[in-house]
Design a protein around this motif. Structure first.
Motif, PDB file in Angstrom:
ATOM      1  N   ILE A  33      32.400  29.513 -22.121  1.00 25.45           N
ATOM      2  CA  ILE A  33      32.201  29.793 -20.694  1.00 25.45           C
ATOM      3  C   ILE A  33      33.318  30.692 -20.172  1.00 25.45           C
ATOM      4  N   MET A  34      34.546  30.408 -20.609  1.00 24.22           N
ATOM      5  CA  MET A  34      35.678  31.231 -20.172  1.00 24.22           C
ATOM      6  C   MET A  34      35.572  32.671 -20.709  1.00 24.22           C
ATOM      7  N   ALA A  35      35.020  32.800 -21.915  1.00 26.64           N
ATOM      8  CA  ALA A  35      34.805  34.151 -22.446  1.00 26.64           C
ATOM      9  C   ALA A  35      33.830  34.913 -21.560  1.00 26.64           C
ATOM     10  N   GLY A  36      32.766  34.205 -21.124  1.00 26.51           N
ATOM     11  CA  GLY A  36      31.818  34.835 -20.207  1.00 26.51           C
ATOM     12  C   GLY A  36      32.456  35.176 -18.873  1.00 26.51           C
ATOM     13  N   MET A  37      33.308  34.275 -18.368  1.00 27.33           N
ATOM     14  CA  MET A  37      33.963  34.527 -17.089  1.00 27.33           C
ATOM     15  C   MET A  37      35.014  35.631 -17.194  1.00 27.33           C
ATOM     16  N   THR A  38      35.516  35.851 -18.396  1.00 32.04           N
ATOM     17  CA  THR A  38      36.412  37.002 -18.595  1.00 32.04           C
ATOM     18  C   THR A  38      35.663  38.295 -18.302  1.00 32.04           C
ATOM     19  N   LEU A  98      36.965  43.031 -11.060  1.00 29.90           N
ATOM     20  CA  LEU A  98      38.076  43.973 -10.890  1.00 29.90           C
ATOM     21  C   LEU A  98      37.567  45.398 -10.701  1.00 29.90           C
ATOM     22  N   ALA A  99      36.469  45.724 -11.397  1.00 28.79           N
ATOM     23  CA  ALA A  99      35.929  47.078 -11.315  1.00 28.79           C
ATOM     24  C   ALA A  99      35.146  47.322 -10.023  1.00 28.79           C
ATOM     25  N   LEU A 100      34.481  46.271  -9.514  1.00 30.98           N
ATOM     26  CA  LEU A 100      33.548  46.469  -8.404  1.00 30.98           C
ATOM     27  C   LEU A 100      34.039  45.932  -7.059  1.00 30.98           C
ATOM     28  N   ASP A 101      34.993  45.028  -7.085  1.00 28.32           N
ATOM     29  CA  ASP A 101      35.477  44.382  -5.860  1.00 28.32           C
ATOM     30  C   ASP A 101      36.899  44.854  -5.594  1.00 28.32           C
ATOM     31  N   PRO A 123      44.888  42.387  -7.045  1.00 23.34           N
ATOM     32  CA  PRO A 123      43.423  42.396  -7.018  1.00 23.34           C
ATOM     33  C   PRO A 123      42.892  40.970  -7.061  1.00 23.34           C
ATOM     34  N   ILE A 124      41.913  40.671  -6.246  1.00 15.82           N
ATOM     35  CA  ILE A 124      41.500  39.287  -6.057  1.00 15.82           C
ATOM     36  C   ILE A 124      40.901  38.657  -7.310  1.00 15.82           C
ATOM     37  N   TRP A 125      40.352  39.482  -8.223  1.00 21.42           N
ATOM     38  CA  TRP A 125      39.754  38.938  -9.441  1.00 21.42           C
ATOM     39  C   TRP A 125      40.750  38.866 -10.610  1.00 21.42           C
ATOM     40  N   LEU A 126      41.999  39.219 -10.369  1.00 19.98           N
ATOM     41  CA  LEU A 126      42.980  39.176 -11.455  1.00 19.98           C
ATOM     42  C   LEU A 126      43.293  37.736 -11.860  1.00 19.98           C
ATOM     43  N   LYS A 127      43.419  36.832 -10.883  1.00 22.72           N
ATOM     44  CA  LYS A 127      43.711  35.432 -11.214  1.00 22.72           C
ATOM     45  C   LYS A 127      42.589  34.800 -12.037  1.00 22.72           C
ATOM     46  N   PRO A 128      41.312  34.931 -11.664  1.00 24.34           N
ATOM     47  CA  PRO A 128      40.262  34.382 -12.526  1.00 24.34           C
ATOM     48  C   PRO A 128      40.281  34.958 -13.937  1.00 24.34           C
ATOM     49  N   LEU A 129      40.622  36.235 -14.069  1.00 23.76           N
ATOM     50  CA  LEU A 129      40.693  36.847 -15.390  1.00 23.76           C
ATOM     51  C   LEU A 129      41.784  36.203 -16.229  1.00 23.76           C
ATOM     52  N   LYS A 130      42.976  36.079 -15.656  1.00 18.79           N
ATOM     53  CA  LYS A 130      44.095  35.516 -16.407  1.00 18.79           C
ATOM     54  C   LYS A 130      43.831  34.056 -16.778  1.00 18.79           C
ATOM     55  N   PHE A 131      43.283  33.293 -15.844  1.00 22.12           N
ATOM     56  CA  PHE A 131      42.997  31.890 -16.126  1.00 22.12           C
ATOM     57  C   PHE A 131      41.907  31.756 -17.184  1.00 22.12           C
ATOM     58  N   ALA A 132      40.907  32.614 -17.158  1.00 20.72           N
ATOM     59  CA  ALA A 132      39.825  32.535 -18.138  1.00 20.72           C
ATOM     60  C   ALA A 132      40.356  32.765 -19.550  1.00 20.72           C
ATOM     61  N   VAL A 133      41.188  33.771 -19.715  1.00 22.04           N
ATOM     62  CA  VAL A 133      41.747  34.070 -21.046  1.00 22.04           C
ATOM     63  C   VAL A 133      42.642  32.926 -21.511  1.00 22.04           C
ATOM     64  N   SER A 134      43.504  32.443 -20.613  1.00 22.37           N
ATOM     65  CA  SER A 134      44.438  31.384 -20.977  1.00 22.37           C
ATOM     66  C   SER A 134      43.703  30.096 -21.327  1.00 22.37           C
ATOM     67  N   ILE A 135      42.721  29.714 -20.530  1.00 18.68           N
ATOM     68  CA  ILE A 135      41.967  28.485 -20.791  1.00 18.68           C
ATOM     69  C   ILE A 135      41.183  28.598 -22.093  1.00 18.68           C
ATOM     70  N   ALA A 136      40.599  29.757 -22.356  1.00 17.20           N
ATOM     71  CA  ALA A 136      39.846  29.949 -23.598  1.00 17.20           C
ATOM     72  C   ALA A 136      40.746  29.740 -24.815  1.00 17.20           C
ATOM     73  N   VAL A 157      37.354  30.295  -8.625  1.00 20.77           N
ATOM     74  CA  VAL A 157      36.298  31.284  -8.390  1.00 20.77           C
ATOM     75  C   VAL A 157      35.710  31.130  -6.995  1.00 20.77           C
ATOM     76  N   LEU A 158      35.501  29.889  -6.557  1.00 18.36           N
ATOM     77  CA  LEU A 158      34.981  29.647  -5.213  1.00 18.36           C
ATOM     78  C   LEU A 158      35.886  30.276  -4.164  1.00 18.36           C
ATOM     79  N   GLN A 159      37.186  30.092  -4.319  1.00 23.57           N
ATOM     80  CA  GLN A 159      38.121  30.656  -3.347  1.00 23.57           C
ATOM     81  C   GLN A 159      38.162  32.181  -3.418  1.00 23.57           C
ATOM     82  N   VAL A 160      37.971  32.724  -4.602  1.00 22.31           N
ATOM     83  CA  VAL A 160      37.895  34.187  -4.714  1.00 22.31           C
ATOM     84  C   VAL A 160      36.689  34.708  -3.947  1.00 22.31           C
ATOM     85  N   VAL A 161      35.555  34.052  -4.128  1.00 22.08           N
ATOM     86  CA  VAL A 161      34.336  34.459  -3.415  1.00 22.08           C
ATOM     87  C   VAL A 161      34.564  34.376  -1.899  1.00 22.08           C
TER      88      VAL A 161
END
Length: 319
Positions: free
Chosen positions: A21-26, A33-36, A44-57, A96-100
């Motif tokens: 799931i984290m790979a998908g969220m990466t 990051l590209a569109l928002d 960038p607001i999507w940087l935290k979800p990216l870093k957490f997804a990689v680390s959790i995976a 992710v909810l807070q990012v949205v």
């Protein structure tokens, strides 16, 4: 070490599902990051979800493998690991909810809803640390025949547990936040990852770590990922042993891994101290530089001592 990896199909499934799931969220985060183009606290607001997804995976894949090494407490470990998978998914869902919503997920107590989400995250982190402690204890009690692998896995788990716990340094209110609560100018933030400067200032590329003050995310990150670094180092030594005669000795490899493990722990302590002093990672003064030099010298001396075992007993195997 290579024989300990086993079959991937035997690795703990809930952990592997979480990693998937984290790979998908990466991918989703990269798209964000590209569109928002929204920015939150200078990043960038999507940087935290990216870093957490990689680390959790990475974290979940590593534990999914390590659980196959256990010979006792397997049922307890499986249950705890499933709970950890659920916890990290819940925490990530809040991020992710807070990012949205365009809101900060960490340290945010601006509204009752934000404060509730942050409280849930705090409870989940405490539960995650407790679960990791249980798994680490079970791992420390597990017999691993290869001494280098044994040192790598045990030291990696212990240092990772310490790194996970260092996240607690960010939770308490800063002095400025306490003063704002007293004088009625509270802005809704409790806790911070920066020391000596406000969160959201200039940061390093990708990581976002502060370039103007201390950053407690650094020891948290470095410590946690000892779980991957030290076993990978042991695996590298095992591969190199096919070409380097000195490394064919199990004693040599075990000593090298032990030296690397204690050196890594020293590095975690160093970056923690530097962050608490309010000093950016890339702009150290003489004191952390001297400490780093001491660690390098100690590790180099330890490496020489380790390799000397190979010159005396080139074919000794570790039991």
């Amino acid at each position: 070490m290579t024989t300990l990896l086993g079959r991937v199909s035997a690795w703990h499934r809930p952990m592997m599902w979480t990693a998937g799931i984290m790979a998908g969220m990466t991918v989703v985060s990269l798209g964000g990051l590209a569109l928002d183009d929204r920015v939150l606290l200078g990043a960038p607001i999507w940087l935290k979800p990216l870093k957490f997804a990689v680390s959790i995976a990475l974290y979940c894949v590593t534990w999914a493998w390590m659980l196959t090494l256990l010979r006792r407490g397997q049922r307890l470990a499986a249950r705890v690991s499933t709970a950890i998978a659920v916890i990290v998914l819940a925490e990530y869902a809040i991020i992710v909810l807070q990012v949205v919503r365009g809101r900060a997920s960490h340290f945010n107590a601006a509204t009752a809803f934000d404060a509730t989400l942050f409280t849930v995250m705090g409870i989940s982190i405490a539960a995650l640390w407790t679960g990791a402690l249980v798994l680490t204890i079970l791992l420390l009690r597990t017999e691993i025949s290869d001494a280098a692998a044994r040192w790598a896995i045990r030291l990696g788990a212990v240092v990772s547990l310490a790194g996970l716990g260092l996240g607690g340094l960010m939770i308490g209110p800063t002095g400025e936040q306490v003063r704002s609560m007293r004088n009625g100018t509270f802005e809704g933030l409790i806790g911070a990852h920066s020391v000596g400067v406000a969160d959201g200032g200039p940061g390093m590329p990708v990581t976002g770590w502060s370039t103007t003050g201390g950053d407690l995310r650094i020891p948290h990150f470095v410590g946690m990922h000892a779980l991957q670094v030290l076993p990978l180092f042991a695996l590298l030594l095992a591969v190199l042993a096919r070409r380097v005669a000195r490394l064919r000795s199990g004693v040599v490899r075990a000593r090298l891994v032990a030296v690397a493990g204690f050196g890594y722990a020293g590095l975690v302590a160093l970056v923690t101290w530097q962050a608490l002093r309010g000093q950016p990672l890339i702009h150290p003064d003489a004191r952390p530089l001297a400490a780093l030099a001491g660690i390098v010298v100690a590790v180099a001396a330890g490496a020489v001592w380790s390799l000397a075992a190979g010159s005396r007993r080139p074919e000794v195997s570790a039991a």
